[in-house]
Enzyme design. Structure first.
Site, PDB file in Angstrom:
ATOM      1  N   ASP A  99      46.715 -45.782  -7.777  1.00 48.56           N
ATOM      2  CA  ASP A  99      45.756 -44.696  -7.896  1.00 48.56           C
ATOM      3  C   ASP A  99      45.369 -44.455  -9.343  1.00 48.56           C
ATOM      4  O   ASP A  99      46.027 -44.932 -10.281  1.00 48.56           O
ATOM      5  CB  ASP A  99      46.378 -43.415  -7.334  1.00 48.56           C
ATOM      6  N   TYR A 171      59.156 -48.755  -7.564  1.00 46.83           N
ATOM      7  CA  TYR A 171      58.409 -47.712  -8.263  1.00 46.83           C
ATOM      8  C   TYR A 171      59.358 -46.773  -9.001  1.00 46.83           C
ATOM      9  O   TYR A 171      60.494 -46.562  -8.582  1.00 46.83           O
ATOM     10  CB  TYR A 171      57.579 -46.881  -7.276  1.00 46.83           C
TER      11      TYR A 171
END
Length: 357
Positions: A99, A171
């Protein structure tokens, strides 16, 4: 956190015009990055070489990774650099869609290149060596904004797909905790939380979320995944040394981070280390604001590395939510029950794992 493509929370979704929030981002991790069962594009011609390309970038400089008209994106900038290198358009396929605002320490993509002779346009030459590709593309990338770089290149078979062959994605989310204003060097690199965080409570919340669950409470309205049911293999919070500063030998000893300690822990994964083994002494760090550090020495924040579902864990850390609340939100299976959102700028795609040929 590591994730299995068939079972785990999907990565960050295609970006939007505004910087995303982590609750939205984590929910979208259920979706767009790994749209299941989607048919892969047809492979290149036999005279074309496919390269696997690892890249790092500063996410706040881009409107996400995927190509978007009228917006600067990771794929768009990368395709432009490759075009300048080989003299013809290319298509970049990323392993993970990130994003707007989300950084990458190592995202991976693939690209097909046919090396055409500049003197004889009809002649196809042997493929470039991977090191040549890396140096040439970086040359053009650094002429731009310098916020994206190719860190590795490898030749792969024509049917090797960066997205569909990915086995795990790791992540990280960085939280900086403490009342001091955020350092200029950390701005847009982490989420600054003024409150002190209860790391033990956050660790307990992680235990609730690990496992095979229906993650509808963390799923975005536009999620395209066929099912919200995923297996979260790992979720943890660790406190680490805050980084733009270089500690002296005395500080390292005070923080139990001597050379011997670092060497001893270097062979362990983060999940192998107990929370107390990576910590910051509040007196040495100046976290509580009482210690005199000397003129011009900034008080440091406590730095936490968190893996996804950050908004929820932060709320637990500040005492806004309890462990029972975490169970309630998970069992509600509704995004309306989710915790407040966190900014995307603290999220990093750390690593994409493959079984490389």
């Amino acid at each position: 956190m590591t994730e299995n493509p068939k079972h785990l929370l999907d990565s960050v979704s295609e970006s939007t015009r505004r910087p995303s929030k982590i609750a939205k981002t984590a929910a979208q991790n259920l979706s767009n990055d790994e749209e299941e069962q989607q048919e892969a594009p047809m492979g290149p011609s036999p005279r074309t070489q496919r390269y696997l390309v690892a890249i790092e970038y500063i996410g706040t400089r881009f409107s996400g990774s995927q190509q978007q008209p009228n917006f600067r994106t990771v794929v768009g900038v990368l395709e432009e650099a490759f075009h300048k290198f080989i003299g013809q358009p290319v298509s970049i396929f990323c392993s993970s869609r990130t994003d707007a605002g989300v950084h990458a320490l190592s995202n991976v993509c693939h690209v097909d290149i046919q090396r055409i002779s500049k003197r004889k346009p009809a002649e196809v030459l042997p493929p470039h060596e991977p090191t040549v590709v890396r140096r040439a593309v970086n040359h053009f990338l650094q002429k731009n904004e310098g916020d994206i770089m190719v860190i590795d290149v490898q030749c792969v078979p024509a049917d090797f797909h960066a997205r569909f062959k990915a086995q795990e994605r790791t992540y990280f989310y960085r939280l900086l905790s403490g009342p001091e204003p955020l350092s200029t060097f950390e701005r847009d690199r982490a989420w600054h939380v003024p409150e002190e965080l209860d790391i033990l409570a956050m660790q307990e919340a992680c235990k609730v979320l690990v496992g095979h669950h229906d993650f509808s409470s963390f799923r975005a309205a536009g999620c395209q995944a066929k099912s919200p049911i995923r297996t979260l293999d790992e979720l943890n919070v660790s406190e680490v040394v805050s980084t733009p500063y270089f500690p002296s030998i005395v500080e390292r000893r005070q923080n139990n981070l001597t050379t011997e300690d670092l060497h001893a822990s270097s062979n362990k994964s983060e999940s192998d280390l107990p929370v107390s083994s990576i910590s910051i002494d509040d007196r040495a760090s100046g976290f509580n604001g009482e210690a005199s550090l000397g003129f011009g020495i900034r008080r440091r924040h406590r730095c936490f590395v968190v893996r996804l579902l950050v908004g929820l864990l932060k709320a637990v850390g500040t005492g806004t939510l309890t462990i029972s609340d975490v169970e309630r939100i998970l069992n509600a299976k509704s995004v309306t029950a989710a915790s407040p959102m966190a900014p995307a700028c603290g999220l990093y795609l750390g690593h994409v794992k493959y079984d490389l040929p």
